[in-house]
Enzyme design. Structure first.
Site, mmCIF file in Angstrom:
data_model
loop_
_atom_site.group_PDB
_atom_site.id
_atom_site.type_symbol
_atom_site.label_atom_id
_atom_site.label_comp_id
_atom_site.label_asym_id
_atom_site.label_seq_id
_atom_site.Cartn_x
_atom_site.Cartn_y
_atom_site.Cartn_z
ATOM 1 N N ASN A 121 -2.492 0.166 8.340
ATOM 2 C CA ASN A 121 -2.062 0.119 6.943
ATOM 3 C C ASN A 121 -3.215 -0.054 5.966
ATOM 4 O O ASN A 121 -3.354 0.727 5.025
ATOM 5 C CB ASN A 121 -1.063 -1.019 6.725
ATOM 6 C CG ASN A 121 -0.568 -1.052 5.292
ATOM 7 O OD1 ASN A 121 0.215 -0.207 4.871
ATOM 8 N ND2 ASN A 121 -1.037 -2.020 4.511
ATOM 9 N N HIS A 157 2.535 4.219 11.500
ATOM 10 C CA HIS A 157 2.744 3.207 10.476
ATOM 11 C C HIS A 157 4.223 2.865 10.308
ATOM 12 O O HIS A 157 4.660 1.769 10.636
ATOM 13 C CB HIS A 157 2.144 3.686 9.145
ATOM 14 C CG HIS A 157 2.250 2.688 8.040
ATOM 15 N ND1 HIS A 157 2.260 3.044 6.717
ATOM 16 C CD2 HIS A 157 2.368 1.335 8.048
ATOM 17 C CE1 HIS A 157 2.366 1.954 5.965
ATOM 18 N NE2 HIS A 157 2.436 0.910 6.755
ATOM 19 N N HIS A 215 -0.125 -3.553 12.647
ATOM 20 C CA HIS A 215 0.181 -3.069 11.301
ATOM 21 C C HIS A 215 -1.064 -3.077 10.416
ATOM 22 O O HIS A 215 -1.307 -2.117 9.664
ATOM 23 C CB HIS A 215 1.283 -3.906 10.656
ATOM 24 C CG HIS A 215 1.580 -3.484 9.248
ATOM 25 N ND1 HIS A 215 1.103 -4.158 8.149
ATOM 26 C CD2 HIS A 215 2.280 -2.427 8.766
ATOM 27 C CE1 HIS A 215 1.504 -3.544 7.048
ATOM 28 N NE2 HIS A 215 2.216 -2.484 7.390
ATOM 29 N N HIS A 234 6.977 -0.914 10.896
ATOM 30 C CA HIS A 234 8.046 -1.276 9.959
ATOM 31 C C HIS A 234 9.438 -1.152 10.569
ATOM 32 O O HIS A 234 10.221 -2.112 10.564
ATOM 33 C CB HIS A 234 7.967 -0.385 8.717
ATOM 34 C CG HIS A 234 6.877 -0.736 7.774
ATOM 35 N ND1 HIS A 234 7.059 -1.477 6.632
ATOM 36 C CD2 HIS A 234 5.551 -0.432 7.802
ATOM 37 C CE1 HIS A 234 5.924 -1.618 5.995
ATOM 38 N NE2 HIS A 234 4.980 -0.993 6.680
ATOM 39 N N ILE A 256 3.706 -5.416 3.391
ATOM 40 C CA ILE A 256 3.560 -4.373 2.386
ATOM 41 C C ILE A 256 3.684 -3.025 3.074
ATOM 42 O O ILE A 256 3.452 -2.926 4.282
ATOM 43 C CB ILE A 256 2.221 -4.479 1.638
ATOM 44 C CG1 ILE A 256 2.187 -3.548 0.415
ATOM 45 C CG2 ILE A 256 1.070 -4.182 2.583
ATOM 46 C CD1 ILE A 256 3.148 -3.914 -0.661
#
Length: 874
Positions: free
Chosen positions: A725, A530, A721, A535, A874
């Site tokens: 997520n 993750h 993602h 990110h 997010i």
């Protein structure tokens, strides 16, 4: 062109100006913007002050720039119109919350002598900033003529040392840019680079620059709060983050000082203003953040006083409204200080209540199905971390750790451990038939395990073997739990192997073994699958894109939607989650070594392997097959993540191919694009500079290089993602299913822990995994992270239909959306196919994490468990 003023159907309030008794030709336009509103707690009087000033004199002016006619007196730049001013600013009410407002404007402009506008300069002489959404100019028939897609915050002119300029929605490669706009294009990029701007960057600065991860520690609080600088060294390589320019820490000049006080309360960490959450999303995020705080008030992580759940019913009480909070003076003080009426208004009316968590999907239909071996195995293919499992290609499993440093780290599993559960297959037969699979967390954890276990964590490095059955499901065969040798690393590891048991204490021991494997996978998921692999690695691409690709560049227009909100959420993560004693360190087993461990794994990161087909081949989950659409064939046909993912990958690749082919007719066009080449060079040498010498970097010399790079970036930012997520709360919201911590080792026969496991297995299980305080904090966090915002923009959607004026690009975009709608239907069909047992499993949770949600224009947010946003938002 005929007199525009005479023929045009003007927007309300448009004006004409007379010069020397003659009426000049006029272009009418519409400006859509959002004023600063009364909910801005940092400057609540700003809008009122702006209205007072506007009564004295118009404060917002726009000046058109010709794209086709050069003014030689203006350094061969486009001819400029006279400034024109927004009308009716005062008449427009100040909104309590963020709302768009439309204003009319009229420009003196003669198309015959001035040509076609290609840009405009805007000056804001108000006290406060406003969000400029778009500007549209109308032709002499009242039809839209030139459109400017702006989507940017415009601060008062005294905040800038240059003019704010916006370009029309037409795309140009650098070499094709009209001469009238060329200098403006280059200057705008220079402004975004900041030219080495010194000091702390402020919210109105538009600077994109790089920094190391040197802002995670607080060494002034003591050595236990210090953290190594990640990035810039061979020992701790890392992707770069966005620069903030904050002063060095007084205790350690290599560490950047951290935010404090009101800046933390207002989540006020620097990212370029246009990278921040929208007003709607900010208040949405803040509302759920306050809800999370309210649910964890008084909760503190203290290794000396850890409170376990007493029963599985205690865990279920989290979702049934029976949470108990301490009743002390501190808690009362905090509650009284918070304006709860405002909080109540901010919380969306979704039926949820304070002090009660939504029921996670994994226990919604059946509260016990998560405990089955079938579900444990299925979640490696269709859970929240389906990107780790790989095909076993040799037995026993081997280690890649250096034996000179770590001794013998090969697996101790023998064929007698597993053949008894392999449905009559021998190990050799199963290997030859591609039926053995492994969830391997041994090497990634072993080098840190001794230090991790010196904290309150007590865990193992695990290997888990699975057998592929004829019905397409996986059966767990064995779990190996390994510890560093007590005599030192060079002596290798000490391992124990556990296999499934049907009853008695053997069943309870097996359940604990699965929990240790789950703990490993939970930590790896959060820190690597993750955080690191989506990110962190995407942020340098965002920075480089804004520094090197003009907004006029077609590749910027292609990629920009996939960068939305990422720098903001990453900045918040550094502030609250991944910093020293942040939420991640408090709730995930590596504790103080969490980000340092992710740095060690980044050493082997390979951009080309982030492409889904390459990833599946690397893990042995697919084999090359020239007859298949993606050139590969899956080894496990019912692998929901891969099946859905390959359809989405193919759709993205087709869309990118069609789009890039509009602008790049040949490989030579790619090579001669100086902005594109600078972009790729900066990504490699700066953004991912610690890996710049790796041989796998594409050369960016062909259309294929460009298409694969863009497809991979879009895949990572959107579908990859989403897959790791938005399943967090559905699966890990119930902590026994995905424990994040283990606090004691497997009990040995003859100990009181062993007796407890024998007499009360659930209690022993709960005393081993994540305790109450960490559960409350962790579940609160993933509830926020698993929510789609109310203004989410999903794959295949754009925030505006006028994002480009190129009809070919718009047509290709529409075909992409249509294909995603077909994929949605395919996913529903597969989920309804009872023969595909991995699609729903014993817990009866359909696999929808890669359901695009393209056709859902209601854009409802919340814990939907489906939807692929364009970006890591997010």
């Amino acid at each position: 062109m005929e007199d525009l003023r005479a023929a045009m159907a003007k927007p309300k309030g448009a004006a004409t100006v007379e010069l020397n008794g003659n009426k000049p030709k006029t272009i009418n336009g519409r400006v859509v913007l959002m004023k600063k509103n009364l909910t801005d707690v940092t400057d609540p009087a700003a809008s009122l002050l702006d209205r007072v000033r506007e009564l004295i004199h118009h404060r917002v002016s726009l000046q058109l720039v010709s794209a086709t006619h050069v003014d030689f007196a203006n350094w061969k730049r486009g001819k400029l119109s006279m400034p024109a001013y927004l009308e009716d600013w005062v008449a427009t009410l100040i909104p309590i919350t963020a709302k768009e407002a439309t204003y009319s404007i009229a420009f003196e402009w003669d198309a015959e002598t001035m040509g076609v506008p290609g840009a405009f300069i805007i000056r804001n002489h108000h006290h406060s900033q406003f969000y400029l959404k778009n500007v549209t100019l109308y032709d002499d028939h009242g039809s839209p003529w030139v459109h400017f897609d702006c989507n940017s915050w415009v601060y008062p002119t005294n905040r800038y040392t240059y003019n704010r300029i916006f370009f029309s929605n037409k795309s140009y490669l650098p070499s094709d840019t009209p001469e009238a706009l060329r200098d403006y294009r280059m200057e705008e990029l220079e402004n975004l680079r900041g030219n080495g701007q010194k000091g702390e960057l402020k919210e109105w600065d538009r600077v994109y620059d790089y920094a190391y991860y040197n802002d995670l520690g607080s060494p002034e609080k003591g050595p236990e709060h210090a953290r190594p600088v990640l990035g810039g060294s061979a020992k701790y390589p890392y992707p770069r983050r966005g620069k903030t320019g904050r002063a060095p820490n007084k205790k350690d000049p290599n560490t950047e000082s951290r935010l404090s006080g009101l800046d933390i309360v207002l989540l006020n960490i620097y990212v370029p203003r246009d990278e921040r959450f929208s007003t709607v999303k900010f208040w949405d995020f803040l509302a759920y953040f306050l809800k999370a705080v309210s649910q964890t008030l008084g909760t503190a992580i203290d290794d000396r006083n850890i409170l376990s759940f007493n029963s599985l019913q205690d865990v279920l009480d989290l979702y049934e409204g029976h949470i108990k909070l301490p009743n002390n003076d501190t808690l009362k003080g905090i509650r009284n200080a918070i304006p709860w009426t405002l909080v109540k208004e901010l919380l969306r009316n979704d039926g949820e209540k304070f002090m009660k968590f939504p029921i996670p999907a994994v226990i919604k239909e059946d509260k016990n199905a998560w405990r089955t071996d079938e579900e444990f195995a299925r979640e490696t293919l269709a859970g929240l971390n389906p990107v780790i499992i790989s095909r076993l290609r040799e037995f026993p499993p081997t280690s890649k750790l250096d034996p000179e440093e770590y001794g013998n780290q090969h697996s101790s599993i023998i064929k007698e451990d597993i053949e008894k559960n392999m449905n009559g297959f021998s190990v050799k037969e199963a290997l030859d038939d591609n039926r053995l699979f492994i969830l391997d967390h041994h090497d990634g954890l072993m080098t840190y395990l001794r230090r991790i276990n010196s904290t309150s964590t007590k865990t193992y490095a695990t290997r888990t073997l699975f057998f592929l059955q004829d019905d397409g499901t996986l059966k767990p065969l064995a779990i190996e739990l390994s510890l560093p040798h007590p005599q030192g690393d060079k002596h290798g590891s000490v391992s124990k192997v556990f296999t499934p048991e049907e009853g008695g204490i053997g069943k309870s021991i097996w359940q604990l073994a699965k929990a240790y494997a789950g703990v490993n996978d939970s930590g790896y998921h959060q820190l690597i699958s993750h955080w690191l692999n989506t990110h962190a690695v995407i942020e340098p691409f965002i920075i480089a894109s804004n520094r090197q690709l003009s907004v006029l560049h077609p590749i910027y227009k292609l990629l920009h939607p996939h960068f939305r909100d990422t720098m903001n959420i990453n900045a918040l993560a550094r502030m609250l989650l991944i910093s020293a004693n942040g939420v991640v360190e408090l709730t995930v087993y590596p504790r103080n070594y969490a980000l340092e461990m992710s740095s060690a794994i980044y050493k082997s990161w390979d951009f080309t392997e982030q492409a889904l087909p390459a990833d599946l081949l690397k893990r042995g989950m697919a084999v090359k097959d020239s007859r298949s659409p993606n050139g590969i064939s899956l080894v496990i046909k019912d692998y929901p993540f891969a099946v859905d993912g390959l359809e989405i990958w193919s759709a993205i690749e087709t869309w990118v191919t069609q789009y890039c082919s509009i602008y790049y007719p040949s490989d030579e066009a790619v090579q001669k694009d100086n902005e594109l080449q600078s972009w790729w060079e900066e990504i490699r040498n700066e953004g991912h500079g610690d890996l710049k010498d790796k041989p796998w970097w594409p050369e960016m010399s062909t259309k294929h290089d460009l298409i694969q790079a863009c497809t991979t970036l879009i895949w990572m930012a959107s579908a990859l993602h989403a897959s790791v997520n938005f399943g967090q709360y559905p699966y890990a919201g119930y902590i026994p299913n995905r424990p994040t911590v283990s606090r004691r080792f497997m009990p040995e026969s003859g100990t009181k822990e062993y007796a407890e496991l024998e007499n009360n297995p659930d209690l022993a299980f709960l005393k081993t995994i994540t305790p109450q305080d960490q559960t409350m904090i962790g579940v609160s966090l993933i509830e926020i992270l698993s929510r789609h915002s109310a203004d989410e923009i999903y794959l295949g959607q754009r925030d505006t239909p006028e994002w480009t004026s190129d009809e070919k690009a718009l047509a290709a975009s529409e075909r992409f959306r249509d294909r995603l709608i077909e994929i949605e239907k395919n996913i529903v069909t597969r989920n309804n196919d009872g023969s595909l047992k991995n699609r729903t499993g014993p817990v009866k949770v359909p696999y929808t994490l890669l359901y695009p949600n393209t056709s859902d224009y209601s854009r409802e947010g919340g814990l939907t468990g489906m939807g692929v946003p364009n970006s890591i938002s997010i």
